[in-house]
Design an enzyme around this catalytic site. Structure first.
Site, PDB file in Angstrom:
ATOM      1  N   GLY A 239       0.665  -1.168   0.160  1.00 45.34           N
ATOM      2  CA  GLY A 239      -0.087  -0.096  -0.045  1.00 45.34           C
ATOM      3  C   GLY A 239       0.786   1.309   0.158  1.00 45.34           C
ATOM      4  N   GLU A 273       3.959  -6.453   1.820  1.00 45.78           N
ATOM      5  CA  GLU A 273       3.423  -6.960   0.391  1.00 45.78           C
ATOM      6  C   GLU A 273       3.390  -5.757  -0.460  1.00 45.78           C
ATOM      7  OE1 GLU A 273      -0.211  -8.286   1.391  1.00 45.78           O
ATOM      8  OE2 GLU A 273       0.424  -9.913   2.582  1.00 45.78           O
ATOM      9  N   PRO A 274       4.613  -4.947  -0.728  1.00 43.35           N
ATOM     10  CA  PRO A 274       4.553  -3.799  -1.628  1.00 43.35           C
ATOM     11  C   PRO A 274       4.491  -4.495  -2.997  1.00 43.35           C
ATOM     12  CG  PRO A 274       6.627  -4.453  -0.943  1.00 43.35           C
ATOM     13  CD  PRO A 274       6.099  -5.248  -0.267  1.00 43.35           C
ATOM     14  N   GLY A 275       3.659  -3.604  -3.492  1.00 46.04           N
ATOM     15  CA  GLY A 275       3.549  -3.756  -5.035  1.00 46.04           C
ATOM     16  C   GLY A 275       3.968  -2.541  -5.848  1.00 46.04           C
ATOM     17  N   ARG A 276       3.171  -1.518  -5.557  1.00 46.99           N
ATOM     18  CA  ARG A 276       2.966  -0.420  -6.720  1.00 46.99           C
ATOM     19  C   ARG A 276       4.554   0.471  -6.181  1.00 46.99           C
ATOM     20  NH1 ARG A 276      -1.314   2.631  -7.969  1.00 46.99           N
ATOM     21  NH2 ARG A 276      -2.288   1.329  -6.444  1.00 46.99           N
ATOM     22  N   ARG A 312      -5.742   2.673 -15.637  1.00 51.02           N
ATOM     23  CA  ARG A 312      -5.959   3.738 -14.602  1.00 51.02           C
ATOM     24  C   ARG A 312      -6.647   4.928 -14.760  1.00 51.02           C
ATOM     25  NH1 ARG A 312      -2.442   4.914 -11.570  1.00 51.02           N
ATOM     26  NH2 ARG A 312      -2.943   4.560  -9.528  1.00 51.02           N
ATOM     27  N   TYR A 316      -9.655   5.197 -12.419  1.00 48.03           N
ATOM     28  CA  TYR A 316      -9.576   5.884 -11.165  1.00 48.03           C
ATOM     29  C   TYR A 316      -9.413   7.189 -11.273  1.00 48.03           C
ATOM     30  CZ  TYR A 316      -7.775   1.121  -9.580  1.00 48.03           C
ATOM     31  OH  TYR A 316      -7.407  -0.007  -9.430  1.00 48.03           O
ATOM     32  N   CYS A 342     -13.122   2.673 -28.720  1.00 51.97           N
ATOM     33  CA  CYS A 342     -14.455   3.383 -28.959  1.00 51.97           C
ATOM     34  C   CYS A 342     -15.105   3.554 -27.586  1.00 51.97           C
ATOM     35  CB  CYS A 342     -15.377   2.635 -30.034  1.00 51.97           C
ATOM     36  SG  CYS A 342     -14.480   2.567 -31.449  1.00 51.97           S
TER      37      CYS A 342
HETATM   38  C1  PLP Z   1      -2.931  -5.083  -3.820  1.00 50.78           C
HETATM   39  C2  PLP Z   1      -2.292  -5.791  -2.564  1.00 50.78           C
HETATM   40  C3  PLP Z   1      -1.206  -5.301  -2.254  1.00 50.78           C
HETATM   41  C4  PLP Z   1      -0.357  -4.599  -2.972  1.00 50.78           C
HETATM   42  O1  PLP Z   1      -0.733  -3.200  -2.898  1.00 50.78           O
HETATM   43  P1  PLP Z   1       0.339  -2.175  -3.294  1.00 50.78           P
HETATM   44  O2  PLP Z   1      -0.369  -0.896  -3.185  1.00 50.78           O
HETATM   45  O3  PLP Z   1       0.611  -2.250  -4.880  1.00 50.78           O
HETATM   46  O4  PLP Z   1       1.697  -2.042  -2.378  1.00 50.78           O
HETATM   47  C5  PLP Z   1      -0.691  -6.057  -1.113  1.00 50.78           C
HETATM   48  N1  PLP Z   1      -1.545  -6.784  -0.529  1.00 50.78           N
HETATM   49  C6  PLP Z   1      -2.663  -7.282  -0.804  1.00 50.78           C
HETATM   50  C7  PLP Z   1      -3.620  -8.130  -0.087  1.00 50.78           C
HETATM   51  C8  PLP Z   1      -3.259  -6.711  -1.892  1.00 50.78           C
HETATM   52  O5  PLP Z   1      -4.664  -6.749  -2.157  1.00 50.78           O
END
Ligand code: PLP
Length: 412
Positions: A239, A273-276, A312, A316, A342
């Protein structure tokens, strides 16, 4: 901080000219920077200092197998939300004991596959799911390590679609329900309650909501200990936000320090759990200008990338910085950058001040490395984009461009 930069009058991805990539691989094209990914992974991995920890990259942000293999090679685990993501992670050679499985709707076959792979743990989101996992684990004679996903009812102060830790959201259990679930888990013969987890939202630009959630979880873990449930893993989810425009999110080190301070004197393994924050600014989407046109109300720049490639902005109202690949000095005008699809919601930017670009030129859409390709589709029968990873002056293709044959390959 990333390694896409303007030098000698043009945009570079590390040691490679982006224009050259566009010519070699075509557009739309996702370009990822290995050096940026590596830097961001290490920022998380060092953020927690001496604390026992695991950084589980969120596969839904970017599931490309080459990219996962790269992160796995640095020591990363992953957070998955489906059997398909488990397959991606295992194919990429991610250590199963570094895989956590989140999501409110885990299906029987997905649970079986995850148990067979012996993943680290399931982040359980309902009492029914817990019973389901317990039954399958018993059938398979395989213990299931679980954590309960707590909904801490914390306002992450982000976009409502990506806020997940409020009472009204579908995720996790509130603490009262969670207490019951832990006791149930403790009694179930093939279930081992080892962790506690939360994920309060995405693109967070403040530390306070993380700390507030963490404090609630720790107090809850203490209470559970009296009931004989011993939490070993504390998973705080992902997050952490990134800079798309002018946001100034905390650094992983800031988040890490706040966690270290709150955990003083405890012996928990912390999972993030970083993604972004790892992949977002490690990728750009390169597109070519097809046409420009001017109506009485607006100027349009029509490009070959569209909402099917990067949703995105449409989904959003998200902001992505857009820049020329080979900048020229000329007047700036206010434009909408739109794709060929379209739908009126097919835009990459609205009312943006950009140099008056011309057909044939290339543009870079920045901060597209997370929730870019993974959210892409074939809408309007558009083959999905290619993906490449740049490493210094080397480029490897991480996914070839889809063909028309790919579009209909599964249709009878
Ligand atoms: C989407 C998600 C993440 C990653 O979130 P980011 O904002 O990309 O860091 C981590 N854990 C869970 C459970 C998620 O659904």
């Amino acid at each position: 901080m990333d390694y896409f930069e303007y030098r000698d009058g043009e945009l570079w991805a590390e040691g490679v000219r982006v224009k050259e990539l566009a010519e070699r691989f075509g557009t739309p094209l996702y370009v990822y920077s290995k050096r940026t990914l590596t830097r961001h992974y290490h920022a998380f991995d060092t953020a927690l200092g001496e604390l026992d920890h695991l950084t589980c990259f969120s596969v839904k942000a970017n599931g490309n197998v080459s990219l996962l293999r790269l992160l796995g090679g640095l020591g990363a685990g992953v957070d998955i939300v489906s059997g398909g993501e488990l397959h991606r992670a295992l194919t990429a050679g991610i250590d199963p004991r570094k895989i956590v499985f989140s999501g409110v709707g885990k299906q029987e076959h997905e649970i079986r596959d995850a148990l067979k792979a012996d993943i680290l743990m399931f982040n359980v989101e309902s009492a029914q799911e817990l019973k389901h996992i317990g039954r399958i684990a018993a059938e398979m004679n395989t213990p299931a390590r679980i954590s309960i996903r707590i909904n801490p009812d914390v306002d992450p102060k982000t976009h409502p679609y990506i806020s997940t830790g409020l009472k009204k959201n579908k995720f996790g259990l509130d603490m009262l329900e969670a207490a019951g679930a832990y006791l149930l888990a403790k009694e179930a013969p093939f279930v081992e309650p080892v962790g506690m987890d939360c994920h309060i939202g995405s693109q967070l630009t403040q530390i306070d909501p993380f700390v507030e959630a963490l404090k609630k979880l720790l107090a809850f873990a203490d209470r559970l200990q009296f009931s004989g449930v011993d939490i070993r893993y504390l998973d705080l989810g992902g997050g952490l936000g990134i800079t798309y425009n002018e946001e100034a999110p905390p650094l992983p080190a800031d988040l890490g320090q706040a966690i270290v301070d709150s955990l003083a004197g405890r012996t928990l393994t912390v999972i993030l759990e970083p993604g972004r924050a790892i992949a977002g600014n490690a990728g750009i989407l390169v597109t070519q200008v097809l046409y420009t046109k001017k109506s009485s109300a607006k100027n349009f720049v029509i490009v070959d990338a569209a909402m099917n490639d990067l949703v995105r902005p449409s989904l959003y109202g998200a902001y992505h910085r857009i820049g020329e690949v080979t900048p020229k000095y000329r007047e700036k005008i206010v434009v909408d950058v739109v794709g060929p699809i379209c739908e009126s919601s097919d835009f990459l930017a609205q009312d943006r001040r950009l140099p008056a670009v011309e057909p044939g030129e290339h543009l870079a859409v920045f901060s597209a490395g997370a929730y870019g390709f993974t959210m892409s589709s074939q809408y309007n029968a558009r083959p999905r984009a290619a993906e490449v990873i740049v490493d210094g002056d080397q480029t490897t293709q991480a996914r070839r461009r889809e063909t028309y044959a790919d579009l209909i390959a599964l249709e009878i």
